[in-house]
Design an enzyme around this catalytic site. Structure first.
Site, PDB file in Angstrom:
ATOM      1  N   LYS A  29       0.846  -1.191   0.000  1.00  8.26           N
ATOM      2  CA  LYS A  29       0.000   0.000   0.000  1.00  8.26           C
ATOM      3  C   LYS A  29       0.885   1.245   0.000  1.00  8.26           C
ATOM      4  O   LYS A  29       1.574   1.524   0.973  1.00  8.26           O
ATOM      5  CB  LYS A  29      -0.910   0.047   1.229  1.00  8.26           C
TER       6      LYS A  29
ATOM      7  N   GLU B  54      10.603   1.782  10.192  1.00 12.08           N
ATOM      8  CA  GLU B  54      11.536   2.901  10.066  1.00 12.08           C
ATOM      9  C   GLU B  54      10.695   4.146  10.220  1.00 12.08           C
ATOM     10  O   GLU B  54       9.875   4.460   9.351  1.00 12.08           O
ATOM     11  CB  GLU B  54      12.259   2.853   8.720  1.00 12.08           C
TER      12      GLU B  54
ATOM     13  N   CYS C  90      13.484  11.475   6.213  1.00 12.15           N
ATOM     14  CA  CYS C  90      13.564  11.124   7.629  1.00 12.15           C
ATOM     15  C   CYS C  90      14.964  11.322   8.185  1.00 12.15           C
ATOM     16  O   CYS C  90      15.149  11.462   9.394  1.00 12.15           O
ATOM     17  CB  CYS C  90      13.111   9.679   7.837  1.00 12.15           C
TER      18      CYS C  90
ATOM     19  N   GLU D  31       9.462  16.620  15.528  1.00 10.73           N
ATOM     20  CA  GLU D  31       9.813  16.498  14.116  1.00 10.73           C
ATOM     21  C   GLU D  31       8.908  17.408  13.278  1.00 10.73           C
ATOM     22  O   GLU D  31       7.680  17.359  13.402  1.00 10.73           O
ATOM     23  CB  GLU D  31       9.655  15.049  13.650  1.00 10.73           C
TER      24      GLU D  31
END
Length: 494
Positions: A187, A263, A297, A398
């Site tokens: 997906k 991750e 990231c 973040e």
């Protein structure tokens, strides 16, 4: 890089799901929006619970079919055929990735699509080179026994990829999963479905058996993603994305005790010592802060600079940031848009918060004006902030945009303490000309990967992943093969 721009391959079409070797266009749809101008580029089929069920069962059936009887060399030959088909349609993949993300032609052509093809070849090589354990043991009758291990597929693997590097990170998981003999239900993010749809076509062209690779489009919570991760017949989940989403997936997967590879997010630090090569450190930090408009990231959102060069470094970094050209993917720009206007609003909220938290906006902090259709897109200014307290939200949370906070430090010990003072632990960059310090500091950082005098230099054999809120497990080389297979011991009495 392609010599000419290929038109978006799905104009006027509805992106289908791929289930059991059949393309499915039924049920609800949603629009795929180009972040450069806010226009819809196509519609996308949303997989409901029933279609997810069909995809999972198609994958399970494939594990009992011809796919299960292929030898490792035969599977790896198929992976190489997939890579070849990707390269034959290279320009289509580039245009599809650009239409979804708005990233520059240079990045899509030199990184995203080449790495996608390379992932299939690399994991074919890794799988063929993989060995197994063998131990002899003694027995009371003196004849002995032989123990040897075999690697069996985990089963049905759900692969959920993010929107920032859609094709690279989708193939980074699909390739090792298939190399190990699993069947996949993939997906992509609802923001970036196009390159995954092209990959589904390539799987068919390459002759991958029906049900081995299934593709379902849709959203996360309350939609396709949730139905997929909750499904009791999914044996493992490989996910890249936000830490909060990873936590939600863990809760959903707990009842059936699925294997998980995550991750997740990062609030990465760059540490610049006064003895670093100044120009190299500035250039490297520019890359680590602003690559892909900060939507990686691994990007550095916290930059710590030793005090003797702090003012000079901030001035040089800010001058370079102000000089960045912002624009569309085919304009030779340095920076494209964010993935969506909604994400831009999130990043802008942190720009506003930085001011409220008494930070100084050294450069940027707003939205560029073009006077054309790009004003309907998701462009934002690259931004550098200084003067925030270490406990402020902008330093701790973040942001995932083209922004960093720059702060001074006075000692090696303080630099390590500042870099590690976060709930995340994905990556770090250390800039120094002192070799002993480089080794010493890198080992002390609480991260999965530390670069010294570079950033985003990747050997696909090495472990990749994070600690703390940044993830579970490692990807890359033997580490990915280990996740996507189950070791089995066979003991033979001699």
């Amino acid at each position: 890089m392609p010599s000419e721009v290929h038109p978006y391959p799905f104009t006027g079409r509805q992106l289908p799901c791929l289930v059991g070797g059949e393309f499915v266009r039924q049920g609800r749809t949603f629009e795929n929006i180009n972040p450069v101008n806010g226009a819809a580029v196509c519609t996308v089929t949303e997989a409901d619970d029933a279609l997810v069920e069909r995809a999972v069962q198609a994958a399970r059936a494939a594990l009992r079919g011809p796919w299960a009887r292929l030898s490792m060399p035969e599977r790896c030959a198929l992976l190489r055929k997939v890579a070849q088909c990707i390269e034959q349609r290279f320009a289509e993949f580039v245009s599809a990735e650009i239409a979804d993300t708005g990233k520059t032609l240079q990045q899509a052509s030199s990184l995203d699509i080449p790495r996608g093809a390379a992932n299939f070849r690399a994991y074919a090589d890794f799988a063929l080179a993989r060995g197994s354990e063998c131990f002899e043991m003694g027995t009371p009758d003196g004849r002995g026994a032989l123990n040897y291990s075999v690697h069996k597929p985990v089963g049905v693997v759900a692969i959920i990829a993010p929107w920032n590097l859609p094709f690279l990170l989708m193939t980074w998981k699909v390739a090792p999963a298939l190399a190990c003999g699993n069947a996949v239900v993939a997906k992509p993010s609802e923001e970036t479905p196009s390159s995954a749809a092209l990959l589904a076509e390539v799987m068919q062209e390459a002759g991958v058996p029906p049900g081995v690779f299934n593709l379902v489009h849709g959203f996360g919570a309350g939609s396709t993603g949730e139905a997929l991760v909750r499904h009791p017949d999914v044996n493992a989940i490989a996910f890249t994305g936000e830490s909060a989403t990873g936590a939600a997936i863990m809760r959903s997967a707990a009842d059936s005790v699925k294997a998980l590879s995550f991750e997740l997010g990062g609030k990465n630090a760059a540490v610049v010592f006064a003895d670093a090569d100044f120009e190299t450190a500035v250039s490297g930090t520019m890359r680590s802060v602003f690559s892909n408009c900060g939507q990686v990231c691994l990007c550095s959102e916290r930059v710590y600079v030793e005090r003797p060069i702090f003012e000079r470094f901030v001035e040089a970094l800010s001058a370079r940031a102000r000089a960045l050209k912002i624009g569309g993917p085919y304009e030779g720009a340095d920076l494209g848009p964010l993935i969506s206007r909604a994400h831009r609003e999130k990043v802008l909220s942190y720009y506003r918060l930085a001011r409220e938290e008494h930070g100084e906006i050294v450069c940027g902090g707003g939205v560029p004006a073009f006077g054309d259709e790009r004003d309907r897109g998701a462009f934002i200014e690259p931004t550098i902030v200084r003067g925030l307290a270490e406990g402020s939200r902008c330093v701790k949370e973040e942001i995932f945009g083209p922004v960093c906070h720059v702060a001074p430090f006075d000692s090696e010990e303080q630099a390590v303490q500042l870099a590690n003072d976060t709930r995340y632990g994905l990556a770090a960059a250390v800039w120094t000309s002192n070799l002993q310090r480089a080794h010493r500091v890198a080992r002390q950082l609480e991260v999965g990967i530390a670069w010294v005098n570079d950033w985003y230099l990747r050997d696909l054999r090495t472990p990749f992943g994070g600690v703390k809120l940044s993830g579970i497990g490692r990807e890359g080389g033997a580490h990915s093969l280990g996740f996507f297979s189950e070791p089995m011991n066979i003991c033979v009495k001699l």
